[in-house]
Design an enzyme around this catalytic site. Structure first.
Site, PDB file in Angstrom:
ATOM      1  N   SER A  68       0.840  -1.197   0.000  1.00  0.00           N
ATOM      2  CA  SER A  68       0.000   0.000   0.000  1.00  0.00           C
ATOM      3  C   SER A  68       0.872   1.243   0.000  1.00  0.00           C
ATOM      4  O   SER A  68       1.756   1.392   0.850  1.00  0.00           O
ATOM      5  CB  SER A  68      -0.897   0.030   1.234  1.00  0.00           C
ATOM      6  OG  SER A  68      -1.463   1.321   1.356  1.00  0.00           O
ATOM      7  N   LEU A 128     -15.114   7.587   5.856  1.00  0.00           N
ATOM      8  CA  LEU A 128     -15.548   7.627   4.453  1.00  0.00           C
ATOM      9  C   LEU A 128     -15.373   6.260   3.802  1.00  0.00           C
ATOM     10  O   LEU A 128     -15.306   6.134   2.585  1.00  0.00           O
ATOM     11  CB  LEU A 128     -14.771   8.704   3.680  1.00  0.00           C
ATOM     12  CG  LEU A 128     -14.906  10.133   4.214  1.00  0.00           C
ATOM     13  CD1 LEU A 128     -14.091  11.102   3.371  1.00  0.00           C
ATOM     14  CD2 LEU A 128     -16.362  10.590   4.257  1.00  0.00           C
ATOM     15  N   SER A 130     -12.876   3.839   3.825  1.00  0.00           N
ATOM     16  CA  SER A 130     -11.688   3.392   3.092  1.00  0.00           C
ATOM     17  C   SER A 130     -11.592   1.866   3.105  1.00  0.00           C
ATOM     18  O   SER A 130     -11.181   1.259   2.122  1.00  0.00           O
ATOM     19  CB  SER A 130     -10.419   4.039   3.650  1.00  0.00           C
ATOM     20  OG  SER A 130     -10.322   3.823   5.037  1.00  0.00           O
ATOM     21  N   SER A 131     -12.015   1.229   4.202  1.00  0.00           N
ATOM     22  CA  SER A 131     -11.887  -0.237   4.238  1.00  0.00           C
ATOM     23  C   SER A 131     -12.886  -0.914   3.296  1.00  0.00           C
ATOM     24  O   SER A 131     -12.531  -1.842   2.569  1.00  0.00           O
ATOM     25  CB  SER A 131     -12.002  -0.769   5.658  1.00  0.00           C
ATOM     26  OG  SER A 131     -13.150  -0.269   6.280  1.00  0.00           O
ATOM     27  N   ASP A 175     -22.155   0.636   3.607  1.00  0.00           N
ATOM     28  CA  ASP A 175     -20.908   1.112   2.998  1.00  0.00           C
ATOM     29  C   ASP A 175     -20.588   0.348   1.724  1.00  0.00           C
ATOM     30  O   ASP A 175     -20.306   0.928   0.674  1.00  0.00           O
ATOM     31  CB  ASP A 175     -19.736   0.964   3.978  1.00  0.00           C
ATOM     32  CG  ASP A 175     -19.997   1.685   5.288  1.00  0.00           C
ATOM     33  OD1 ASP A 175     -20.916   2.527   5.332  1.00  0.00           O
ATOM     34  OD2 ASP A 175     -19.288   1.394   6.270  1.00  0.00           O
TER      35      ASP A 175
HETATM   36  C1  GLA Z   1     -20.532   2.255   9.648  1.00  0.00           C
HETATM   37  C2  GLA Z   1     -21.038   0.881   9.213  1.00  0.00           C
HETATM   38  C3  GLA Z   1     -22.354   1.021   8.428  1.00  0.00           C
HETATM   39  C4  GLA Z   1     -23.364   1.874   9.186  1.00  0.00           C
HETATM   40  C5  GLA Z   1     -22.729   3.175   9.684  1.00  0.00           C
HETATM   41  C6  GLA Z   1     -23.655   3.964  10.571  1.00  0.00           C
HETATM   42  O1  GLA Z   1     -20.168   3.009   8.527  1.00  0.00           O
HETATM   43  O2  GLA Z   1     -20.087   0.226   8.402  1.00  0.00           O
HETATM   44  O3  GLA Z   1     -22.861  -0.261   8.131  1.00  0.00           O
HETATM   45  O4  GLA Z   1     -23.923   1.149  10.259  1.00  0.00           O
HETATM   46  O5  GLA Z   1     -21.526   2.939  10.386  1.00  0.00           O
HETATM   47  O6  GLA Z   1     -24.727   4.441   9.861  1.00  0.00           O
END
Ligand code: GLA
Length: 389
Positions: A68, A128, A130-131, A175
């Site tokens: 990375s 945001l 990244s993972s 996400d």
């Molecule tokens: C993190 C989790 C999501 C969601 C948010 C809160 O980003 O990965 O699944 O639960 O927190 O909304």
């Protein structure tokens, strides 16, 4: 150009023979609908034009080599297809390894190893995603390199599976879904109970999306994320004694008020209240946006923050300072924390002419109060994962 730098780094480390492919997957920001995705509620995230770039080449043996550009000091980290278990010391490589493992669990076993170089222009551990971006770019690579028959929605589900089962973080689907299914200029209105979704154009004539990064690092694993989840689960099972529901997202505000006394603990009642009201706010916010009422959308963003601060208690002084300073500025339509909370970022809708004063004033007030600087990003909404070369 980032794409070129990633390929050059790959060639320096691993040589330039054979076919090197280059990919990108975005990060995401959630506009509204926080901590609703594991409560059967709605979310409204969008993919960003910042994200994770990857250069990759298939190998003929079973070795895996990872590098990375964001963690240069760690150098090349070696592994193999026969070592797909979570290891603390493997650091960020647990994300791509988790995806290879998860594909295997779903019957899609990689037939050979590969060399991989990543570069992310999303601030790390900022909320945001990244993972999730690393997971989805890896999934897209596996699909493309080995010809696996998976849709982008499948990638999201496999990404969540690997995060839950390999990395031990009990996250919801938001996400990975936002990243895998991203569409330029649109946010995704997703019902996490059914996975039904619609794209809604984000037209903010005369305004921009500004992300303020608190620079307070957080990790979901060491946060109170899992604790909030289990508080909601307990509240749900208490409510189920009084009313027939399968998730907190099934309730309207009125129903919640009617049945809330079934929850026997004040703190748990506040957590459940947030989940119910936030879901309804998200539905209303999308309706407001569709009616071109950006002002109302902003008010609902502000109400979301208040609820996350007072009822869900996942903000903290850093996020509260960023949001409360933002609210003072003329031309801020709405501002709230985004993501899991406990650090990370806020998202604000800011009129074009107010962006500069916003960054100057919020930045100065934050540094004065917190003792270190915040970072600001004016972002664009981008597409999902893509092969670039
Ligand atoms: C993190 C989790 C999501 C969601 C948010 C809160 O980003 O990965 O699944 O639960 O927190 O909304």
């Amino acid at each position: 150009m980032i794409e070129k730098k990633v390929r050059e780094t790959f060639e320096e480390l691993f040589g330039n023979d054979g076919e090197i492919r280059v990919y990108f997957a975005p990060g995401r920001v959630n506009m509204i609908g926080e901590h609703t995705d594991y409560n059967g509620g709605h979310v409204f995230p969008c993919a960003l034009t910042i994200g994770t770039y990857a250069a990759v080449r298939k190998r003929t043996d079973r070795r895996l080599r990872f590098y990375s550009m964001n963690f240069e000091k760690r150098g090349v980290i070696e592994s193999s297809l026969d070592e797909l278990t979570y290891q603390e010391e493997a650091g960020w490589t647990n994300y791509p390894k988790g995806m290879i493992w998860a594909f295997g669990e779903k019957g899609m076993k990689a037939e050979s190893g590969f060399d991989l170089v990543l570069f992310g222009n999303i601030p790390n551990a900022s909320g945001l995603s990244s993972s999730a971006s690393v997971e989805i770019v890896t999934g897209y690579i596996l699909k493309d390199l080995f010809g696996f028959d998976v849709s982008n929605q499948d990638l999201a589900l496999i990404g969540q599976y690997s995060e839950n089962r390999f990395n031990g973080v009990n996250c919801g689907i938001m996400d990975q879904f936002a990243i895998a299914m991203g569409r330029q200029g649109h946010a995704i209105f997703l019902d996490t109970a059914t996975l039904q979704y619609e794209y809604a154009p984000i037209q903010l004539a005369g305004a921009k999306i500004v992300i303020s990064c608190s620079n307070k690092k957080r990790g979901l694993g060491d946060s109170k994320y899992n604790e909030r989840r289990s508080e909601c689960e307990t509240a749900l099972s208490e409510l189920q004694k009084a009313v027939k529901i399968s998730a907190l997202g099934d309730l309207t505000e009125e129903q919640f008020e009617q049945y809330k006394d079934a929850i026997t603990d004040d703190v748990r009642r506040k957590r459940a209240k947030h989940a119910v009201y936030e879901n309804q706010r998200t539905i209303q916010a999308v309706a407001a946006l569709r009616a071109n009422d950006v002002k109302r959308f902003g008010e609902l963003m502000n109400a979301s923050h208040v609820s996350l601060r007072d009822d869900y208690e996942v903000t903290g002084v850093e996020l509260d300072t960023l949001v409360e300073e933002a609210w003072k500025i003329d031309g801020v339509i709405g501002s709230r924390m985004t993501g899991a909370g406990f650090g990370g970022c806020t998202v604000s809708i800011v009129k074009d002419e107010a962006v500069e004063p916003f960054i100057a004033q919020v930045g100065a007030a934050y540094e004065k109060k917190i003792g270190y600087a915040a970072d600001f990003y004016v972002v664009e909404i981008g597409d999902g994962p893509v092969r670039l070369a």
